[in-house]
Design an enzyme around this catalytic site. Structure first.
Site, short mmCIF file in Angstrom:
data_model
loop_
_atom_site.label_atom_id
_atom_site.label_comp_id
_atom_site.label_asym_id
_atom_site.label_seq_id
_atom_site.Cartn_x
_atom_site.Cartn_y
_atom_site.Cartn_z
N HIS A 4 4.13 31.42 4.64
CA HIS A 4 3.34 31.17 5.84
C HIS A 4 4.25 30.93 7.05
O HIS A 4 4.05 31.50 8.13
CB HIS A 4 2.42 29.97 5.66
CG HIS A 4 1.81 29.48 6.96
ND1 HIS A 4 2.46 28.57 7.79
CD2 HIS A 4 0.66 29.80 7.59
CE1 HIS A 4 1.72 28.36 8.86
NE2 HIS A 4 0.63 29.09 8.76
N HIS A 5 5.25 30.05 6.87
CA HIS A 5 6.11 29.68 8.00
C HIS A 5 6.88 30.88 8.53
O HIS A 5 6.99 31.07 9.76
CB HIS A 5 7.09 28.58 7.58
CG HIS A 5 6.42 27.31 7.11
ND1 HIS A 5 5.11 27.02 7.37
CD2 HIS A 5 6.91 26.27 6.36
CE1 HIS A 5 4.80 25.85 6.83
NE2 HIS A 5 5.88 25.38 6.22
N ASP B 122 -3.59 18.64 -4.92
CA ASP B 122 -3.08 18.36 -3.58
C ASP B 122 -1.72 17.65 -3.63
O ASP B 122 -1.53 16.69 -4.39
CB ASP B 122 -4.09 17.48 -2.83
CG ASP B 122 -3.60 17.08 -1.45
OD1 ASP B 122 -3.42 17.99 -0.62
OD2 ASP B 122 -3.40 15.87 -1.21
N ALA B 123 -0.79 18.13 -2.83
CA ALA B 123 0.48 17.45 -2.52
C ALA B 123 1.10 16.74 -3.72
O ALA B 123 1.26 15.52 -3.72
CB ALA B 123 0.28 16.46 -1.38
N GLU C 233 -0.04 22.25 -4.88
CA GLU C 233 0.61 22.25 -3.58
C GLU C 233 1.84 21.37 -3.70
O GLU C 233 1.75 20.21 -4.12
CB GLU C 233 -0.30 21.69 -2.49
CG GLU C 233 0.39 21.62 -1.14
CD GLU C 233 -0.27 20.67 -0.15
OE1 GLU C 233 0.04 20.76 1.05
OE2 GLU C 233 -1.08 19.82 -0.57
N GLY D 109 -5.30 22.76 10.74
CA GLY D 109 -5.81 21.43 11.06
C GLY D 109 -4.75 20.42 11.47
O GLY D 109 -5.06 19.44 12.14
N ASP E 107 -4.35 22.98 6.24
CA ASP E 107 -3.20 22.21 6.72
C ASP E 107 -2.57 22.85 7.94
O ASP E 107 -2.32 22.19 8.95
CB ASP E 107 -2.15 22.09 5.61
CG ASP E 107 -2.38 20.89 4.72
OD1 ASP E 107 -2.95 19.89 5.19
OD2 ASP E 107 -2.00 20.94 3.54
#
Length: 616
Positions: free
Chosen positions: A327-328, A262-263, A299, A396, A393
């Site tokens: 995605h964007h 994660d991140a 990520e 949510g 993400d």
């Protein structure tokens, strides 16, 4: 690494358990057994601050704390189970488990079709056993890898999992270690890889007692979650060891096939050999020793191709990373949203670059960030990038947790699915999207500290400011928010969801069976933009197999002249086909091209053509 310096409690059988904890800032550490035969055992200290002892007459199920300097006592920082929650005692656990699918060795990364789910909301039970009951269904859908959001022990029973505070302990309300092992075993039995989301950039705010034992955190760097994890300061060797051991724990004892990190942009580390490179090296060593397909997927919001470059090339050697730009670019073309980070996207050129290279922003100026952003990703292979149209993400972290299902028409949903699943990258599906689930997925917690609850509420409001969404920010502490996130999988059996489900199955089948779609070589692809008609055309090939993908990003029909190589072509998929719930097909099942064709494409069409091979 000597076993006595591995900071976990290991049950050795015959009533013997080796306890070890790192507490360099303490002068004395005692083991407090709080089960039936309560007692204290003094631990011995070595020169690196590890306290350890082998205790007898200790058995799986026994509960314990560590008492520090004969004053305060806390759960084990490397607790393997917290049956009474984050503030309760730790429990001695046995590593024994009778694996039914012991011969499983995993699958190549290029074959991954990821399915991300949240254990608590995926089934009515909200447990590992509940997920296990649906593994066969996911196999039949065609996905090949189940990705589980974090399961490290968090406070309460409602949480996304990123507030975990015991990285080695499996969430008690989900079913604990035994339940998780059964789920992984069931995945392997169904031919699915099992992927676990882990969090190494921070720990949650409630129940985190690591700082009571040692300098796990540093005030030299500040993160959105407070002080950063100490990966490069004094004592950082042992902090690194703790998290590397955690990764190996999941991969060895629980037999996960991959970890999603994660991140990692929240991991602040300026050492010559960064923690992430050391972690990658340890995991790859395990892969070689065990002859298993084991991977790390990161990520990172920096658009940094060095994440997945080998160490010899100045990278971290991580196997793959999420590509949010894909995605964007896709989301904005479908929704026209332009708030927050969506302000950087909106043209067909962005989508084309995402296909050609991976990162859309590779050094140019970002309006949202107000600075240049990213570096080129042209050197990355398709299997090094994970793409999606929805994930936890992107759904949510919207004000109302609304899925793409609530934002665009069904035609556009089918286009989004085709764009992702038949991309030259690793596709990820978010639970329920395969049948058009409508339940929102909002952020939820169940903290016990009123001040913390208040801070979380205010924090969420601040996060949404850049998006200027209208409406009241939902209360993440509300149980109703969690309840509305529960899926309704029976929808896939009713119209129109049944057609969407069948469409997803068809897309996945094409990805697996059509050679040029299964091949993830970005170099074997041409991308052509037809700006006036909002059409993108992908030509892909592998050996003597060739396909054309047509993506139409418009709510209106368009007449267009397409450059199609000469030959006879078959339409092997048209999202406008009524069999999928569409409103009409655009091309004949078979046609001849002499270099170009003139056709009319329906709104949000996604079409796949395959060239017929010449008869021998």
């Amino acid at each position: 690494m000597a076993s006595e310096t591995i900071p976990v409690a290991r049950y050795e059988g015959n009533g013997k358990c080796r306890f070890c904890v790192w507490a360099p800032i303490r002068n004395a550490v005692e083991l407090h057994i709080v089960s039936a035969q309560e007692r204290f055992i003094t631990l011995d200290r070595d020169d690196r601050g590890y306290y350890s002892a082998t205790a007898t007459d200790v058995h799986p199920g026994d509960l314990y704390f560590y008492r520090l300097d004969r004053e305060e006592e806390f759960p084990d920082p490397a607790s393997r189970f917290q049956p009474q929650g984050v503030h309760g005692p730790s429990q001695v656990m046995s590593s024994e488990y009778a694996w039914k699918n012991d011969a499983w060795r995993g699958i190549p990364l290029k074959e991954y079709i990821l399915y991300e789910l949240h254990v608590g909301s995926f089934t009515p039970e909200g447990t590992f056993d509940g997920v296990e009951k649906r593994v066969a269904e996911l196999r039949d859908l065609g996905v090949t890898a189940l990705e589980i959001m974090p399961v490290a022990q968090f406070p309460g029973e409602r949480n996304w999992g990123y507030d975990g505070v015991y990285p080695f302990a499996v969430q008690n309300s989900y079913g604990g270690p035994e339940g998780l092992k059964r789920l992984v075993d069931a995945c392997h039995g169904a031919g699915l890889a099992a992927v676990l989301d882990v969090v190494y950039n921070h720990l949650g705010p409630e129940g985190s007692y690591l700082s009571k034992f040692g300098p796990y955190f540093t005030s030299r760097y500040h993160t959105p979650w407070g002080d950063a994890v100490n990966f490069d300061g004094p004592y950082s060797d042992e902090v690194r060891r703790y998290f590397i051991q955690n990764a190996l724990y999941w991969l060895e004892e629980f037999r996960f096939d991959a970890l999603r990190l994660d991140a990692i942009h929240g991991i602040l580390d300026f050492s010559a050999k960064p923690f992430l490179e050391e972690l990658s090296s340890a995991v790859h060593d395990l892969r070689e020793r065990t002859n298993r397909h084991i991977y790390l997927i990161a990520e990172c919001d920096r658009n940094d191709s060095r994440v997945t470059l080998p160490g010899a090339c100045g990278g971290y050697g991580i196997d793959a990373q999420w590509n949010d730009d894909f995605h964007h670019a896709l989301h904005v073309l479908l929704t026209s949203e332009n708030q927050g980070y969506y302000a950087d996207f909106g043209s067909l050129t962005h989508m084309a670059k995402a296909y050609r290279e991976g990162f859309v922003y590779s050094g140019q100026y970002s309006i949202f960030r107000q600075r240049s952003h990213g570096i080129p990703s042209t050197m990355l292979t398709g299997e090094q990038l994970v793409v999606c149209s929805q994930n936890h993400d992107q759904v949510g972290n919207r004000l109302l947790g609304d899925r793409l299902t609530s934002l665009v028409p069904e035609d556009a949903l089918r286009l989004a699915a085709g764009a992702v699943i038949l991309s030259p990258f690793i596709p990820l599906l978010f639970m329920g999207e395969e049948y058009g689930e409508k339940a929102p997925f909002q952020y939820f917690v169940s903290h016990s500290d009123p001040d913390l609850v208040r801070a979380v509420r205010e924090g969420r409001k601040m996060e949404f400011e850049a998006f200027r969404w209208q409406g009241e920010c939902p209360d993440p502490q509300s149980q109703a928010i969690f309840q509305t996130a529960q899926l309704t999988p029976s929808l896939k059996e009713a119209a129109p969801h049944d057609k969407m489900y069948a469409y997803y199955r068809k897309l996945i089948d094409l990805r697996k069976t059509v050679q040029s779609l299964a091949d993830l070589d970005k170099e074997s692809m041409e991308v052509t933009e037809y700006e006036a008609q909002n059409v993108l055309v992908l030509r892909r090939w592998a050996l003597d197999d060739e396909v054309i993908e047509i993506l139409h990003f418009s709510a209106s029909s368009s007449s267009i002249t397409l450059q199609i190589p000469s030959g006879t072509w078959n339409t092997i998929l048209d999202s406008g086909d009524p069999v999928w719930g569409g409103h009409g097909i655009s091309l004949d099942d078979e046609f001849i091209s002499r270099g170009e064709i003139v056709t009319r494409v329906h709104p949000y069409a996604f079409i796949v053509l395959r060239k017929m091979r010449s008869a021998v």
